[in-house]
Design an enzyme around this catalytic site. Structure first.
Site, mmCIF file in Angstrom:
data_model
loop_
_atom_site.group_PDB
_atom_site.id
_atom_site.type_symbol
_atom_site.label_atom_id
_atom_site.label_comp_id
_atom_site.label_asym_id
_atom_site.label_seq_id
_atom_site.Cartn_x
_atom_site.Cartn_y
_atom_site.Cartn_z
ATOM 1 N N ASN A 1 0.807 -1.247 -0.085
ATOM 2 C CA ASN A 1 -0.080 0.046 -0.125
ATOM 3 C C ASN A 1 0.721 1.038 -0.159
ATOM 4 O OD1 ASN A 1 -1.757 2.082 0.467
ATOM 5 N ND2 ASN A 1 -2.670 1.117 2.157
ATOM 6 N N LYS B 1 3.322 1.039 3.255
ATOM 7 C CA LYS B 1 2.600 -0.153 4.129
ATOM 8 C C LYS B 1 2.892 -1.454 3.397
ATOM 9 C CE LYS B 1 -0.504 2.664 6.621
ATOM 10 N NZ LYS B 1 -2.074 2.993 7.140
ATOM 11 N N ARG C 1 -2.550 -2.257 -3.242
ATOM 12 C CA ARG C 1 -3.845 -1.313 -3.291
ATOM 13 C C ARG C 1 -3.928 -0.077 -4.269
ATOM 14 N NH1 ARG C 1 -4.834 3.225 0.641
ATOM 15 N NH2 ARG C 1 -7.180 3.253 0.642
ATOM 16 N N HIS D 1 -13.019 2.541 -0.137
ATOM 17 C CA HIS D 1 -13.008 1.597 1.089
ATOM 18 C C HIS D 1 -13.681 0.381 0.481
ATOM 19 C CE1 HIS D 1 -12.750 5.039 4.182
ATOM 20 N NE2 HIS D 1 -11.656 4.606 3.730
ATOM 21 N N GLY E 1 -12.903 5.432 10.322
ATOM 22 C CA GLY E 1 -11.631 5.819 10.746
ATOM 23 C C GLY E 1 -11.196 7.105 10.589
ATOM 24 N N ASN E 2 -9.990 7.439 10.350
ATOM 25 C CA ASN E 2 -9.718 8.854 9.877
ATOM 26 C C ASN E 2 -10.461 9.277 8.566
ATOM 27 O OD1 ASN E 2 -8.441 11.388 10.460
ATOM 28 N ND2 ASN E 2 -7.206 10.904 8.713
ATOM 29 N N GLY E 3 -10.394 8.055 7.809
ATOM 30 C CA GLY E 3 -11.338 8.311 6.535
ATOM 31 C C GLY E 3 -12.831 7.436 6.788
ATOM 32 N N ARG F 1 -11.686 15.552 7.183
ATOM 33 C CA ARG F 1 -12.737 15.878 6.002
ATOM 34 C C ARG F 1 -13.967 16.364 6.342
ATOM 35 N NH1 ARG F 1 -11.062 10.234 3.304
ATOM 36 N NH2 ARG F 1 -8.987 10.606 2.606
ATOM 37 N N ASP G 1 -8.191 13.153 16.336
ATOM 38 C CA ASP G 1 -8.110 11.893 16.996
ATOM 39 C C ASP G 1 -9.611 11.715 18.107
ATOM 40 O OD1 ASP G 1 -7.613 9.583 18.957
ATOM 41 O OD2 ASP G 1 -5.431 10.067 18.766
ATOM 42 N N ARG H 1 -10.119 9.772 20.019
ATOM 43 C CA ARG H 1 -9.652 9.215 21.640
ATOM 44 C C ARG H 1 -9.656 10.582 22.389
ATOM 45 N NH1 ARG H 1 -4.938 5.343 20.007
ATOM 46 N NH2 ARG H 1 -4.571 7.334 18.610
ATOM 47 N N GLY I 1 -14.946 2.546 14.665
ATOM 48 C CA GLY I 1 -16.042 1.511 14.715
ATOM 49 C C GLY I 1 -15.672 0.397 15.566
ATOM 50 N N GLU J 1 -7.869 -5.091 5.394
ATOM 51 C CA GLU J 1 -8.015 -4.919 4.077
ATOM 52 C C GLU J 1 -6.600 -5.460 3.356
ATOM 53 O OE1 GLU J 1 -9.246 -0.577 2.978
ATOM 54 O OE2 GLU J 1 -8.488 -0.425 4.985
#
Length: 405
Positions: A7, A14, A93, A182, A212-214, A243, A283, A285, A333, A386
């Site tokens: 990725n 990654k 990816r 996604h 997630g962040n996206g 976003r 974030d 959290r 999630g 993924e």
């Protein structure tokens, strides 16, 4: 069979190396800050008994070429270009496949040209994905490479879901339509939900939430995506980390008339909005901790995000004509009981009946049911994977094409 999943991002790579015999990770890591004199490389490896070793290193990595050489060095794949390499395939990816790809594709010159052609639709992602493809092809010319597209799963959307209400010529000539993203995650979640429920995927009506962040939502019936929240780009839809999601399309023009530059406006909507724009931090959290202390901006950020989620759930419930399961996944999630509870708050009349005890004691890393026994609609927390999904699709394509057995 060993499959390496790549990725490649604009400033990071990654990867995950799989032994597909047991779908077991052999190694995984991320190299960040490519183009910097202090690039950070985090790597983990597992032996046959799943004992883990890990490490972190910092060095100068001027470009993606240097990054991939370092990765192959750490993976002990120095002979990557030789015929005796232990790799059976490399799965990539690729964020945007345009309208061409509804399934993974064995990479060749024509596939690369098609990915290049849709760079204007994903200028931050596709060039980096192409860099990864070209460099690994150079390093491993004898190893089959497969592109797995974020947009592919959503190519089943009907025209009334993917077309915008703009002149047909703009769609035809410029490719302006809703593509969705996604897709690899949403497909993985649908398959995992079917397995958990013990029912055929083609018998289910599902709403999957990749948060997630996206973040994106998908409406899935009979295993096919029929609607999704992201659009021509990943900016449309849900409130995300940075976003904005859905806004009045006139807002950018208003800001430009007020003296903003177009690049400033684009930066605002993609990187300084969403949770960060409302609460000053992306974030969740941090935001949840501040909300627990009575911080009003943090409380508002959670309310706006979960209100948008409820609206999408209601819309997709109407589109699907009923629902068998709602699936939560992604970093938020999977880990935020607060978001899950707030998302379905007030929806008991639609069949959502959450068990608060189950919701707050989710077994991270495992599939968990969080609805009350006997609930009309199942609610599941499913860890997405993924990279494993890409490895599976790579294997399936190459087996069907008789490239590997």
């Amino acid at each position: 069979m060993q499959i390496l999943v790549i990725n490649a991002g604009s400033s990071s790579v990654k990867y995950r190396l799989f032994d597909m015999m047991g779908e077991r990770s052999i190694a995984a890591g991320v190299l960040e800050r490519i183009g910097s004199s202090k690039a950070v490389f985090k790597h983990s490896a597992w032996d046959d008994h799943d004992n883990e070793t890990s490490g972190e290193d910092i060095r100068s990595v001027p470009d993606h070429r240097a990054a991939f050489h370092w990765i192959t060095e750490v993976l002990a794949l120095d002979n990557l270009s030789a015929n005796e390499t232990s790799l059976d395939a490399i799965g990539h990816r690729v964020v945007h496949g345009g309208e061409r790809f509804s399934t993974p594709a064995l990479i060749d010159g024509e596939v690369i040209k098609t990915i290049e052609a849709v760079v204007p639709l994903a200028p931050l992602h596709n060039p980096a994905n192409l860099a990864g493809i070209r460099l690994t092809a150079e390093l491993a010319p004898s190893v089959p490479q497969v592109a797995v597209f974020d947009t592919a799963f959503h190519q089943s959307l009907p025209p009334h879901a993917y077309r915008y209400a703009i002149p047909e010529s703009i769609y035809r000539d410029q490719g302006v339509r809703r593509y969705g993203f996604h897709g690899t995650s949403h497909q993985f979640l649908a398959q995992a939900a079917a397995g958990w429920l013990g029912r055929p995927l083609d018998s289910l009506r599902l709403i999957t939430l990749h948060l997630g962040n996206g973040a994106s939502a998908a409406a899935i019936i009979h295993g096919r995506s029929i609607d999704t929240s992201m659009g021509m780009t990943p900016l449309e839809g849900l409130v995300m980390g940075t976003r904005c999601g859905d806004i009045d399309p006139a807002l950018p023009y208003y800001l430009v008339r007020q003296g903003w530059r177009w690049d400033e406006t684009e930066e605002l909507l993609n990187h300084s909005s969403g949770l960060k724009g409302i609460a000053g931090h992306a974030d969740l959290r941090e935001i949840e901790a501040r909300a627990a202390q009575g911080d009003r901006d943090a409380e508002l950020a959670i309310k706006i995000m979960t209100y948008r989620l409820r609206k999408y759930i209601g819309a997709y419930l109407a589109v699907l004509g009923g629902l068998d399961a709602l699936v939560f996944s992604g970093g938020i999630g999977e880990h935020s009981a607060i978001v899950r509870a707030a998302t379905v708050e007030g929806l008991t009349h639609l069949g959502f009946d959450m068990d608060n005890q189950r919701n707050t004691t989710v077994d991270t890393g495992e599939i968990s049911a969080i609805e009350r026994p006997g609930s009309e609609i199942s609610m599941l927390v499913i860890p997405t994977d993924e990279e494993l999904a890409i490895a599976r699709e790579t294997r399936e394509l190459l087996v069907s094409e008789s490239h590997i057995t």
